[in-house]
Design a protein around this motif. Structure first.
Motif, mmCIF file in Angstrom:
data_model
loop_
_atom_site.group_PDB
_atom_site.id
_atom_site.type_symbol
_atom_site.label_atom_id
_atom_site.label_comp_id
_atom_site.label_asym_id
_atom_site.label_seq_id
_atom_site.Cartn_x
_atom_site.Cartn_y
_atom_site.Cartn_z
ATOM 1 N N LYS A 198 2.109 7.865 3.725
ATOM 2 C CA LYS A 198 1.491 8.852 2.832
ATOM 3 C C LYS A 198 0.694 8.141 1.746
ATOM 4 N N TYR A 199 -0.357 8.832 1.307
ATOM 5 C CA TYR A 199 -1.215 8.315 0.239
ATOM 6 C C TYR A 199 -0.738 8.826 -1.115
ATOM 7 N N LYS A 221 -2.718 8.198 -5.015
ATOM 8 C CA LYS A 221 -3.705 7.463 -5.788
ATOM 9 C C LYS A 221 -4.409 6.443 -4.881
ATOM 10 N N ASN A 222 -4.408 5.195 -5.270
ATOM 11 C CA ASN A 222 -5.087 4.175 -4.462
ATOM 12 C C ASN A 222 -4.099 3.340 -3.658
ATOM 13 N N LYS A 223 -2.946 3.932 -3.359
ATOM 14 C CA LYS A 223 -1.900 3.210 -2.639
ATOM 15 C C LYS A 223 -1.465 3.987 -1.396
ATOM 16 N N MET A 224 -0.749 3.276 -0.548
ATOM 17 C CA MET A 224 -0.126 3.892 0.625
ATOM 18 C C MET A 224 1.334 3.479 0.675
ATOM 19 N N THR A 261 5.323 -0.194 -0.268
ATOM 20 C CA THR A 261 4.151 0.388 -0.920
ATOM 21 C C THR A 261 3.126 -0.717 -1.182
ATOM 22 N N LEU A 290 -4.337 -0.073 -1.344
ATOM 23 C CA LEU A 290 -5.322 -0.030 -0.262
ATOM 24 C C LEU A 290 -6.436 -1.036 -0.523
ATOM 25 N N ARG A 304 -10.307 5.192 2.465
ATOM 26 C CA ARG A 304 -9.370 6.057 3.190
ATOM 27 C C ARG A 304 -10.007 6.677 4.430
ATOM 28 N N LEU A 332 0.871 10.366 9.293
ATOM 29 C CA LEU A 332 0.575 10.703 7.892
ATOM 30 C C LEU A 332 1.282 12.005 7.520
#
Length: 231
Positions: A133-134, A136-139, A192, A195, A201, A230
């Motif tokens: 899952k996303y 902000k700017n992370k996964m 975590t 990205l 994305r 996802l």
């Protein structure tokens, strides 16, 4: 003619002498019983040996069938992965992809689906319940690593990388001790990462998961289209 009988005498120092009279047929019957028991023992040993041979043959046949089944499952999984990548594109994207392949230049080699969905499985570990899952700017990625061997502990490390829609692999630098494992049964792993700026994305197609053992040998590798994991 009088029947033949034998005298059996039992003598002890602290008791009187005892004598038993035994007919000859009793002795013959006893000898016959011993012969029958010996024959039964020989037959039992022979049958046990034959059953052991049959068991070994069945065991070898089971191992061969299991190997064939694993090979078939591996090929089927690769075909399913190819179907997943085709399903992830709509008709317009597929048409664009085909046009790009038709007018491809030498600097842009065609996408190799076999390379994208490269798979390694030594049947030492298995991956279940993988989710991504996303935020902000992370996964964030979480999954379970299962020990498929019942005889020993499995030690290793999990590495993650992203696959773009152009088929290129983008490495992810994650310094997370949770990616190391030493399991008898299973371990729940959550990681975590930020990205990469080089891969927006919208251009991320899949997540590739690799597992190496304590010697650095690759024991598992699988590519998961992001559309299917996802949440």
């Amino acid at each position: 003619m009088a029947k033949v009988k034998y005298n059996v005498i039992f003598m002890r120092d602290d008791a009187s002498v005892k004598r038993w009279r035994i007919s000859s047929w009793c002795i013959k019957f006893f000898i016959c019983i011993q012969i029958v028991l010996v024959v039964i023992s020989i037959l039992g040993t022979y049958m046990a040996f034959k059953f052991f041979q049959e068991k070994e043959k069945l065991h070898i046949s089971l191992m061969q069938t299991s190997k064939l089944l694993n090979d078939t499952k591996f090929k089927l999984k690769r075909l399913e992965n190819v179907q997943k990548i085709l399903d992830s594109y709509n008709s317009e994207q597929l048409q664009t992809l085909l046009v790009n392949q038709k007018f491809n230049t030498p600097s842009m080699p065609p996408i190799d689906l076999n390379e994208i969905f490269q798979s390694v499985d030594l049947h030492l570990v298995g991956i279940e319940n993988i989710q991504a899952k996303y935020f902000k700017n992370k996964m964030q990625v979480q999954f379970e690593v299962n020990n498929l061997t019942s005889s020993r502990t499995v030690k290793g490390r999990v590495d993650l990388c992203l696959i773009g829609r152009d088929g290129l692999e983008v490495d992810i630098n994650i310094n997370d001790k949770n990616l190391h494992f030493e399991i008898n049964r299973f371990k729940r792993i959550k990681a975590t990462f930020i990205l990469p700026k080089s891969l927006p994305r919208s251009e991320i197609f899949a997540l590739r998961l690799k597992i190496t053992d304590k010697t650095g040998k690759l024991i598992f590798c699988e590519t998961y289209p992001l559309a299917h994991i996802l949440v």
